[in-house]
Design a protein around this motif. Structure first.
Motif, short mmCIF file in Angstrom:
data_model
loop_
_atom_site.label_atom_id
_atom_site.label_comp_id
_atom_site.label_asym_id
_atom_site.label_seq_id
_atom_site.Cartn_x
_atom_site.Cartn_y
_atom_site.Cartn_z
N SER A 58 42.02 27.30 34.73
CA SER A 58 42.98 27.70 33.69
C SER A 58 43.82 28.88 34.17
CB SER A 58 42.24 28.08 32.40
OG SER A 58 41.79 26.94 31.71
N PHE A 59 43.16 29.89 34.72
CA PHE A 59 43.87 31.07 35.21
C PHE A 59 44.89 30.69 36.29
CE2 PHE A 59 40.17 34.18 34.14
CZ PHE A 59 40.55 34.17 32.81
N GLN A 60 44.47 29.82 37.19
CA GLN A 60 45.36 29.41 38.30
C GLN A 60 46.58 28.65 37.80
OE1 GLN A 60 42.34 27.38 40.52
NE2 GLN A 60 41.61 29.21 41.55
N LYS A 61 46.46 28.03 36.63
CA LYS A 61 47.58 27.29 36.05
C LYS A 61 48.41 28.17 35.11
CE LYS A 61 45.03 23.97 34.35
NZ LYS A 61 44.57 22.70 33.71
N ILE A 216 39.65 34.61 41.30
CA ILE A 216 41.11 34.62 41.44
C ILE A 216 41.60 35.87 42.19
CG2 ILE A 216 41.52 33.15 39.44
CD1 ILE A 216 42.32 35.70 37.88
N GLY A 217 40.67 36.52 42.91
CA GLY A 217 41.07 37.59 43.82
C GLY A 217 41.09 38.99 43.25
N LYS A 218 40.49 39.20 42.11
CA LYS A 218 40.54 40.53 41.50
C LYS A 218 39.40 41.45 41.94
CE LYS A 218 43.49 39.61 37.55
NZ LYS A 218 44.43 40.68 37.89
N VAL A 219 38.66 41.01 42.94
CA VAL A 219 37.57 41.82 43.48
C VAL A 219 37.62 41.74 45.01
CG1 VAL A 219 35.05 42.02 43.69
CG2 VAL A 219 36.08 41.54 41.46
N TYR A 220 37.39 42.87 45.67
CA TYR A 220 37.26 42.89 47.13
C TYR A 220 35.90 43.48 47.45
CZ TYR A 220 37.96 44.38 51.99
OH TYR A 220 37.82 44.57 53.34
N ASN A 288 47.87 35.33 47.32
CA ASN A 288 47.44 35.12 45.93
C ASN A 288 46.51 36.22 45.43
OD1 ASN A 288 48.86 32.63 45.58
ND2 ASN A 288 47.26 31.60 46.77
N GLY A 289 46.73 37.43 45.93
CA GLY A 289 45.96 38.58 45.44
C GLY A 289 44.65 38.82 46.14
N PHE A 290 44.28 37.99 47.11
CA PHE A 290 43.00 38.15 47.81
C PHE A 290 43.17 39.08 49.02
CE2 PHE A 290 42.28 34.25 45.50
CZ PHE A 290 40.91 34.26 45.21
N ILE A 291 42.60 40.28 48.95
CA ILE A 291 42.69 41.24 50.06
C ILE A 291 42.06 40.66 51.31
CG2 ILE A 291 41.85 43.46 50.92
CD1 ILE A 291 42.13 44.57 48.10
N ARG A 292 40.92 40.02 51.17
CA ARG A 292 40.20 39.50 52.34
C ARG A 292 41.04 38.49 53.12
NH1 ARG A 292 34.92 40.05 53.68
NH2 ARG A 292 34.35 40.88 51.63
N ASN A 293 41.86 37.72 52.43
CA ASN A 293 42.72 36.75 53.10
C ASN A 293 43.77 37.41 53.97
OD1 ASN A 293 41.28 34.78 51.81
ND2 ASN A 293 42.91 34.15 50.43
#
Length: 296
Positions: A58-61, A216-220, A288-293
């Motif tokens: 849902s969040f991704q959409k 959805i990338g809100k944590v590192y 997409n907000g992912f620090i690790r990526n």
């Protein structure tokens, strides 16, 4: 309505003489009963996982997570939704809580509201529910008409539906695509579902919102890098998060924090990549907000 069949309405054989116990004995007994709750939740982890995956989708959409409940269940949904704003810098509509009787029911019971099967639909119409959203109906008893009405309407709209009850074979499970049934057994105080049932619901909601936000990338690592620094404590926590994520000094963290307009995640990427604010922001968008990526 036959409440006698519900485990949450049964009398707890371990607490039959509750009113004769000393204060410390009451506390010890409550503590002992509370220790059974996490094990009950553990049994439902596969179902909780399904809800998390649905919420992530849902969040991704661009959709939302909507909690719907009455009484304690509704209040817990609103509490979890409210905490997502400072913890994850989530838009206030991203996770929402609806309670039978409206926000005034947070502190004062609104007579008959939970018994209305139409109010749930009305409340979902008012927030303009769409097929992109996930609706989680919460009811300790598993039979609240307000929740059933909301789930029925959510299905018509095409939203993903899930339910959370504290009894097996719950009525609301019949109206949900995914059902979670955490059977905690009889309460210490007969029928008082703000106790073990409320604890179980809070544990499950913690899992759903936190795991979905991680997804959805809100944590590192284990850092809340999307924290919203809305007060002095959170400003200092933000700097600490930057230091822990980058192993930089306090001075460097503070400088990056303000250079990134108090955006913790952006400050971390700026330090780790040595990019400008604009370049780091572009990298975050691409990842997409992912620090690790970005750093891997």
């Amino acid at each position: 309505m036959n409440l006698n069949k519900l485990a949450t309405e049964q009398r707890n054989q371990s607490t039959m003489n509750l009113d004769t116990l000393s204060t410390i004995e009451i506390l010890q007994l409550m503590n002992k009963e509370d220790q059974t709750v996490p094990e009950s939740v553990k049994k439902e982890l596969p179902q909780i996982e399904k809800v998390v995956e649905a919420v992530k989708e849902s969040f991704q959409k661009g959709g939302h997570l909507v909690y719907v409940g009455a009484g304690t269940s509704g209040r817990l949904g609103i509490l979890d939704a409210a905490e997502c704003v400072p913890t994850f810098s989530a838009d206030p509509t991203m996770v929402q809580g609806l309670i039978a009787g409206g926000m005034s029911a947070m502190t004062v019971a609104v007579e008959g509201a939970e018994d209305s099967i139409t109010l749930g639909e009305e409340d979902l119409r008012n927030i303009q529910l769409t097929e992109k959203d996930t609706v989680l109906g919460i009811a300790a008893s598993g039979r609240t008409p307000y929740v059933i009405g909301a789930l029925e309407y959510a299905k018509k709209v095409g939203a993903t539906t899930a339910s959370l009850a504290c009894n097996k074979d719950a009525e609301i499970s019949k109206y949900a695509d995914i059902n979670i049934e955490v059977e905690v057994g009889p309460e210490v105080l007969t029928g008082s579902t703000r106790l073990k049932s409320g604890t179980a619901q809070k544990l499950v909601l913690n899992m759903i919102s936190t795991a979905s936000m991680i997804g959805i990338g809100k944590v590192y690592k284990n850092l809340m890098v999307d924290v919203k620094p809305t007060n002095d404590k959170l400003v200092e926590r933000s700097k600490s998060i930057i230091m822990q994520a980058t192993e930089c000094s306090y001075e460097e963290a503070e400088k990056a924090f303000f250079a990134a307009d108090k955006n913790v995640k952006l400050a971390i990427v700026m330090i780790l990549t040595k990019l400008s604010k604009e370049e780091a922001s572009e990298k975050l968008d691409q990842a997409n907000g992912f620090i690790r990526n970005i750093i891997e």
